[in-house]
Design a protein around this motif. Structure first.
Motif, mmCIF file in Angstrom:
data_model
loop_
_atom_site.group_PDB
_atom_site.id
_atom_site.type_symbol
_atom_site.label_atom_id
_atom_site.label_comp_id
_atom_site.label_asym_id
_atom_site.label_seq_id
_atom_site.Cartn_x
_atom_site.Cartn_y
_atom_site.Cartn_z
ATOM 1 N N TYR A 297 0.827 -1.203 0.000
ATOM 2 C CA TYR A 297 0.000 0.000 0.000
ATOM 3 C C TYR A 297 0.861 1.254 0.000
ATOM 4 N N SER A 298 1.983 1.226 0.708
ATOM 5 C CA SER A 298 2.897 2.371 0.710
ATOM 6 C C SER A 298 3.447 2.614 -0.687
ATOM 7 N N LEU A 299 3.797 1.547 -1.377
ATOM 8 C CA LEU A 299 4.277 1.677 -2.755
ATOM 9 C C LEU A 299 3.192 2.273 -3.644
ATOM 10 N N LEU A 300 1.965 1.791 -3.512
ATOM 11 C CA LEU A 300 0.866 2.334 -4.311
ATOM 12 C C LEU A 300 0.663 3.818 -4.003
ATOM 13 N N GLN A 301 0.729 4.167 -2.720
ATOM 14 C CA GLN A 301 0.542 5.562 -2.324
ATOM 15 C C GLN A 301 1.660 6.435 -2.895
ATOM 16 N N GLU A 302 2.884 5.964 -2.769
ATOM 17 C CA GLU A 302 4.032 6.722 -3.289
ATOM 18 C C GLU A 302 3.944 6.854 -4.811
ATOM 19 N N ALA B 31 10.124 1.251 -11.816
ATOM 20 C CA ALA B 31 10.907 0.010 -11.731
ATOM 21 C C ALA B 31 10.524 -0.776 -10.478
ATOM 22 N N ARG B 32 10.386 -0.084 -9.353
ATOM 23 C CA ARG B 32 9.972 -0.773 -8.110
ATOM 24 C C ARG B 32 8.576 -1.369 -8.259
ATOM 25 N N ALA B 33 7.682 -0.633 -8.903
ATOM 26 C CA ALA B 33 6.319 -1.120 -9.110
ATOM 27 C C ALA B 33 6.300 -2.312 -10.063
ATOM 28 N N SER C 32 2.065 5.553 -15.895
ATOM 29 C CA SER C 32 3.460 5.969 -15.822
ATOM 30 C C SER C 32 4.114 5.920 -17.203
ATOM 31 N N THR C 33 3.853 4.861 -17.933
ATOM 32 C CA THR C 33 4.405 4.728 -19.285
ATOM 33 C C THR C 33 3.921 5.875 -20.168
#
Length: 185
Positions: free
Chosen positions: A12-17, A52-54, A136-137
C-alpha cells in the motif's frame, strides 16, 4: 509473501508513493523551479525509479496470485472431500463420524474463505498497480515527446496524471465506507 504482516503495508505504501509521484502537476512543478531542465530530469528519474519498483512488485504479485489460486483450489478440494464424508456418514446414520467431520468441514470452509479473500485482494492490488504502470508509461512518453515545450514553459502540453484514473479518490472512498484498506472485496 507480500500480503502477510508488514508486506501488505509495504504494498500500500508503494501504491501511495506511486500515486503521489504520478499526481505531480509537472507544469506547476517546473514553474516553481529555478532550473526547469534539472527539475524535469529529477522528476523523470523519480518516476522511472518508482516505476521500476512497481514493476518488480507486479511480478511478485503475479507469483502470489499463482500460489493463492493453488491454495484456493486445494482448500476447495478439502471442503468437497469432507462434505462428501459428512453426507455419507449422515446417510449411514453414523452421527459420531458426521459430528467429528463437521468440525473439520467448518475449519476447511474457513480456510477456503480466507484463500478466496486473499486471492481477490491480491488481484485487486495488482490491477491497480497495472493501471498505475500504464499511466506511468504514458506520462514518461508524454514528457519525453514534449521535453522542449515543458522546459520552455509553454502551456500547451497536458501531461497525463493520476486524476485520469481517480485511484486515490476511489481508495479514500472505499476506505471510508467499509473501514478496510484501499479496495473492497
Amino acid at each position: 509473501h507480500s500480503l502477510q504482516v508488514g508486506g501488505e503495508n509495504n504494498t500500500y505504501s508503494l501504491l501511495q508513493e506511486f500515486g503521489s509521484v504520478l499526481s505531480v502537476d509537472v507544469p506547476d512543478l517546473l514553474n516553481r523551479s529555478t532550473d526547469r531542465s534539472r527539475t524535469l530530469n529529477d522528476y523523470v528519474e523519480s518516476l522511472t525509479n518508482i516505476t521500476a519498483r512497481a514493476t518488480d512488485k507486479n511480478t511478485e504479485l503475479e507469483n502470489d496470485i499463482s500460489r493463492l489460486e493453488a491454495d484456493r483450489r486445494s482448500a476447495s478440494t478439502d471442503v468437497n472431500t469432507i462434505q462428501r464424508t459428512v453426507n455419507a456418514a449422515l446417510k449411514d446414520k453414523d452421527y459420531a463420524t458426521a459430528a467429528a467431520e463437521q468440525e473439520r468441514l467448518s475449519e476447511a470452509k474457513s480456510k477456503q474463505s480466507k484463500a478466496e479473500v486473499d486471492l481477490k485482494l491480491t488481484q485487486d492490488i495488482r490491477k491497480t498497480l497495472q493501471q498505475l504502470l500504464q499511466l506511468s508509461t504514458r506520462r514518461l512518453r508524454a514528457i519525453d515527446e514534449n521535453r522542449a515545450v515543458l522546459i520552455a514553459g509553454l502551456g500547451v502540453v497536458e501531461v497525463p496524471g493520476i486524476e485520469d484514473l481517480d485511484i486515490l479518490m476511489q481508495g479514500e472512498r472505499i476506505r471510508g465506507s467499509n473501514g478496510g484498506g484501499f479496495f473492497s472485496f
